[in-house]
Design a protein around this motif. Structure first.
Motif, PDB file in Angstrom:
ATOM      1  N   ILE A   1     -29.981  92.116 -20.869  1.00 57.14           N
ATOM      2  CA  ILE A   1     -29.950  90.654 -20.742  1.00 57.14           C
ATOM      3  C   ILE A   1     -29.099  90.029 -21.840  1.00 57.14           C
ATOM      4  O   ILE A   1     -28.243  89.176 -21.573  1.00 57.14           O
ATOM      5  N   THR A   2     -29.327  90.453 -23.083  1.00 61.87           N
ATOM      6  CA  THR A   2     -28.584  89.854 -24.193  1.00 61.87           C
ATOM      7  C   THR A   2     -27.110  90.257 -24.145  1.00 61.87           C
ATOM      8  O   THR A   2     -26.237  89.425 -24.393  1.00 61.87           O
ATOM      9  N   GLN A   3     -26.816  91.504 -23.836  1.00 61.76           N
ATOM     10  CA  GLN A   3     -25.424  91.951 -23.760  1.00 61.76           C
ATOM     11  C   GLN A   3     -24.665  91.274 -22.626  1.00 61.76           C
ATOM     12  O   GLN A   3     -23.461  91.023 -22.737  1.00 61.76           O
ATOM     13  N   SER A   4     -25.367  90.963 -21.547  1.00 62.90           N
ATOM     14  CA  SER A   4     -24.740  90.292 -20.406  1.00 62.90           C
ATOM     15  C   SER A   4     -24.728  88.779 -20.555  1.00 62.90           C
ATOM     16  O   SER A   4     -24.221  88.072 -19.689  1.00 62.90           O
ATOM     17  N   LYS A   5     -25.313  88.282 -21.648  1.00 64.78           N
ATOM     18  CA  LYS A   5     -25.314  86.856 -21.989  1.00 64.78           C
ATOM     19  C   LYS A   5     -26.006  85.993 -20.937  1.00 64.78           C
ATOM     20  O   LYS A   5     -25.535  84.913 -20.580  1.00 64.78           O
ATOM     21  N   TRP A   6     -27.149  86.485 -20.477  1.00 63.53           N
ATOM     22  CA  TRP A   6     -27.972  85.708 -19.569  1.00 63.53           C
ATOM     23  C   TRP A   6     -29.041  84.952 -20.354  1.00 63.53           C
ATOM     24  O   TRP A   6     -29.446  85.376 -21.425  1.00 63.53           O
ATOM     25  N   TYR A   7     -29.487  83.866 -19.778  1.00 64.19           N
ATOM     26  CA  TYR A   7     -30.733  83.230 -20.186  1.00 64.19           C
ATOM     27  C   TYR A   7     -31.768  83.620 -19.142  1.00 64.19           C
ATOM     28  O   TYR A   7     -31.461  83.672 -17.943  1.00 64.19           O
TER      29      TYR A   7
ATOM     30  N   LEU B   1     -32.687  84.788 -13.968  1.00 64.86           N
ATOM     31  CA  LEU B   1     -31.577  84.843 -14.912  1.00 64.86           C
ATOM     32  C   LEU B   1     -30.511  83.834 -14.509  1.00 64.86           C
ATOM     33  O   LEU B   1     -30.166  83.710 -13.333  1.00 64.86           O
ATOM     34  N   SER B   2     -29.990  83.111 -15.494  1.00 66.75           N
ATOM     35  CA  SER B   2     -28.903  82.158 -15.274  1.00 66.75           C
ATOM     36  C   SER B   2     -28.074  82.079 -16.551  1.00 66.75           C
ATOM     37  O   SER B   2     -28.455  82.632 -17.577  1.00 66.75           O
ATOM     38  N   LYS B   3     -26.935  81.405 -16.487  1.00 68.59           N
ATOM     39  CA  LYS B   3     -26.029  81.341 -17.632  1.00 68.59           C
ATOM     40  C   LYS B   3     -26.409  80.272 -18.635  1.00 68.59           C
ATOM     41  O   LYS B   3     -25.785  80.128 -19.683  1.00 68.59           O
ATOM     42  N   ASP B   4     -27.425  79.494 -18.328  1.00 66.30           N
ATOM     43  CA  ASP B   4     -28.005  78.554 -19.289  1.00 66.30           C
ATOM     44  C   ASP B   4     -29.456  78.331 -18.898  1.00 66.30           C
ATOM     45  O   ASP B   4     -29.917  78.806 -17.856  1.00 66.30           O
ATOM     46  N   ASN B   5     -30.176  77.584 -19.719  1.00 64.78           N
ATOM     47  CA  ASN B   5     -31.590  77.369 -19.470  1.00 64.78           C
ATOM     48  C   ASN B   5     -31.829  76.510 -18.234  1.00 64.78           C
ATOM     49  O   ASN B   5     -31.033  75.616 -17.926  1.00 64.78           O
TER      50      ASN B   5
ATOM     51  N   LEU C   1     -23.838  94.064  -9.261  1.00 58.23           N
ATOM     52  CA  LEU C   1     -24.370  93.114  -8.295  1.00 58.23           C
ATOM     53  C   LEU C   1     -24.444  91.692  -8.851  1.00 58.23           C
ATOM     54  O   LEU C   1     -24.294  90.717  -8.110  1.00 58.23           O
ATOM     55  N   SER C   2     -24.683  91.561 -10.160  1.00 55.18           N
ATOM     56  CA  SER C   2     -24.821  90.227 -10.766  1.00 55.18           C
ATOM     57  C   SER C   2     -23.486  89.630 -11.189  1.00 55.18           C
ATOM     58  O   SER C   2     -23.437  88.467 -11.625  1.00 55.18           O
ATOM     59  N   ASN C   3     -22.403  90.391 -11.065  1.00 54.96           N
ATOM     60  CA  ASN C   3     -21.085  89.884 -11.430  1.00 54.96           C
ATOM     61  C   ASN C   3     -20.728  88.672 -10.561  1.00 54.96           C
ATOM     62  O   ASN C   3     -20.885  88.702  -9.339  1.00 54.96           O
ATOM     63  N   ASN C   4     -20.268  87.612 -11.199  1.00 56.64           N
ATOM     64  CA  ASN C   4     -19.882  86.366 -10.516  1.00 56.64           C
ATOM     65  C   ASN C   4     -21.067  85.644  -9.861  1.00 56.64           C
ATOM     66  O   ASN C   4     -20.862  84.796  -8.991  1.00 56.64           O
TER      67      ASN C   4
ATOM     68  N   MET D   1     -48.418  83.143 -17.537  1.00 57.69           N
ATOM     69  CA  MET D   1     -47.638  82.865 -18.738  1.00 57.69           C
ATOM     70  C   MET D   1     -46.187  83.232 -18.497  1.00 57.69           C
ATOM     71  O   MET D   1     -45.873  84.146 -17.726  1.00 57.69           O
ATOM     72  N   ILE D   2     -45.301  82.513 -19.170  1.00 58.58           N
ATOM     73  CA  ILE D   2     -43.882  82.744 -18.991  1.00 58.58           C
ATOM     74  C   ILE D   2     -43.239  83.045 -20.342  1.00 58.58           C
ATOM     75  O   ILE D   2     -43.617  82.471 -21.369  1.00 58.58           O
ATOM     76  N   THR D   3     -42.285  83.984 -20.343  1.00 62.13           N
ATOM     77  CA  THR D   3     -41.543  84.340 -21.542  1.00 62.13           C
ATOM     78  C   THR D   3     -40.091  83.943 -21.356  1.00 62.13           C
ATOM     79  O   THR D   3     -39.501  84.221 -20.308  1.00 62.13           O
ATOM     80  N   HIS D   4     -39.542  83.294 -22.367  1.00 65.45           N
ATOM     81  CA  HIS D   4     -38.152  82.819 -22.320  1.00 65.45           C
ATOM     82  C   HIS D   4     -37.248  83.750 -23.113  1.00 65.45           C
ATOM     83  O   HIS D   4     -37.625  84.234 -24.182  1.00 65.45           O
ATOM     84  N   PHE D   5     -36.045  83.996 -22.577  1.00 66.44           N
ATOM     85  CA  PHE D   5     -35.046  84.842 -23.225  1.00 66.44           C
ATOM     86  C   PHE D   5     -33.753  84.056 -23.382  1.00 66.44           C
ATOM     87  O   PHE D   5     -33.372  83.291 -22.496  1.00 66.44           O
ATOM     88  N   ASP D   6     -33.072  84.258 -24.512  1.00 65.19           N
ATOM     89  CA  ASP D   6     -31.707  83.750 -24.616  1.00 65.19           C
ATOM     90  C   ASP D   6     -30.816  84.886 -25.103  1.00 65.19           C
ATOM     91  O   ASP D   6     -31.217  86.049 -25.090  1.00 65.19           O
ATOM     92  N   HIS D   7     -29.600  84.560 -25.555  1.00 62.39           N
ATOM     93  CA  HIS D   7     -28.646  85.598 -25.925  1.00 62.39           C
ATOM     94  C   HIS D   7     -29.096  86.448 -27.103  1.00 62.39           C
ATOM     95  O   HIS D   7     -28.640  87.579 -27.271  1.00 62.39           O
ATOM     96  N   GLN D   8     -29.989  85.921 -27.898  1.00 63.93           N
ATOM     97  CA  GLN D   8     -30.298  86.586 -29.164  1.00 63.93           C
ATOM     98  C   GLN D   8     -31.750  87.002 -29.334  1.00 63.93           C
ATOM     99  O   GLN D   8     -32.040  87.884 -30.129  1.00 63.93           O
ATOM    100  N   SER D   9     -32.659  86.371 -28.596  1.00 65.49           N
ATOM    101  CA  SER D   9     -34.060  86.633 -28.907  1.00 65.49           C
ATOM    102  C   SER D   9     -34.943  86.458 -27.682  1.00 65.49           C
ATOM    103  O   SER D   9     -34.535  85.926 -26.658  1.00 65.49           O
TER     104      SER D   9
END
Length: 280
Positions: free
Chosen positions: A106-112, A131-135, A84-87, A31-39
């Motif tokens: 994750i949410t504070q760093s604005k990752w998906y 983790l990426s900057k969009d889905n 390490l994840s910067n840039n 099973m996979i769980t999805h994360f965005d900026h808010q939830s």
């Protein structure tokens, strides 16, 4: 005496099973769980799909971090992960534990993000995490049960749109570890290879391969060589090594141009990170 001799192992076995069941919760299916900026969404069966039209790369540049984060057991993991994840456009973590602190980061760093839920420890999901900057366009979870420990190891197969019109397929893997032979190891690699065979564009396969023996190293390279993939060499190369001297973490690629690759030291995990830069 005979009854006692029989009773003690039975009681010990029951206690061990009870302790295991109290600590760990296992999924019947990956099973996979999805994360965005808010939830954080509820776990979905096997795959997450999106219609993302945001390119993964930054004007043809693709910077990658691959790191076994050791379930965030070290106090300085947040600071290290932020640095390490910067840039970076893509972060592939193994042994990620979805604690409250990780969700907040994750949410504070604005990752998906997408995490393969291999199992839960004290009701906290654990497994590989992208983790990426969009889905991604697609992210599918896979798991293989450790033959001895019976705890699953996980992997994610994902696809991301690129600015040159191609689609990048990515595998983030934490390979099975405690086996006498390489049967389960090969089966895990073959399962993911079946997805990759169908993809005609660029590929990245990376993670903690637990390649601590020559037979495992051979099985790993045999599976990926057949996909015409190249293995990244690192400078400096401070990757975690087994007592055999063999590195456990690797990055393979196809259809991209390698710019730089380094594996520096850190005390924020029991593995050192892999940092790789590509151009399309």
């Amino acid at each position: 005496m005979k009854k006692k001799a029989f009773l003690y192992p039975a009681v010990a076995g029951f206690a061990a099973y009870f302790s295991f069941s109290q600590i760990f919760t296992l999924n019947d299916e990956p099973m996979i769980t999805h994360f965005d900026h808010q939830s954080v969404s509820s776990p979905e069966l096997h795959c997450f799909h999106s219609q993302s039209d945001t390119f993964l790369d930054d004007n043809g540049e693709l910077n990658l971090l691959v790191w076994n984060i050791y379930k965030q057991n070290r106090q300085n993991w947040q600071r290290a992960l932020s640095q390490l994840s910067n840039n970076k456009q893509l972060v592939l973590l193994q042994e990620a534990s979805m604690t409250t602190e990780m969700k907040q980061w994750i949410t504070q760093s604005k990752w998906y993000g997408n995490q393969a839920n291999a199992f839960k420890a004290f009701d906290t999901p654990a497994g590989v995490l992208n983790l990426s900057k969009d889905n991604p366009l697609l992210a599918c979870a896979y798991m293989t049960v450790e033959p001895w420990l019976r705890l699953p190891k996980s992997a994610i197969y994902a696809r991301y749109p690129l600015s040159n019109g191609e689609t990048l397929a990515v595998v983030n893997i934490h390979a099975v570890n405690f086996t006498l032979g390489v049967k389960a190891y090969r089966q895990q690699l073959q399962q993911l290879k079946q997805e990759l065979i169908q993809h005609r564009g660029p590929l990245i396969v990376a993670g903690d391969f637990n390649s601590w023996s020559e037979s495992r190293l051979s099985a790993m390279r045999q599976a990926l060589d057949s996909l015409e993939m190249q293995e990244v060499s690192f400078m400096p190369d401070e990757r975690k090594r087994f007592m055999t001297g063999l590195a456990l973490d690797h990055v393979f690629f196809r259809g991209l141009t390698l710019k730089t690759a380094k594996a520096p030291k850190t005390d924020a995990s029991d593995h050192n990170p892999l940092m790789v830069s590509f151009t399309l």
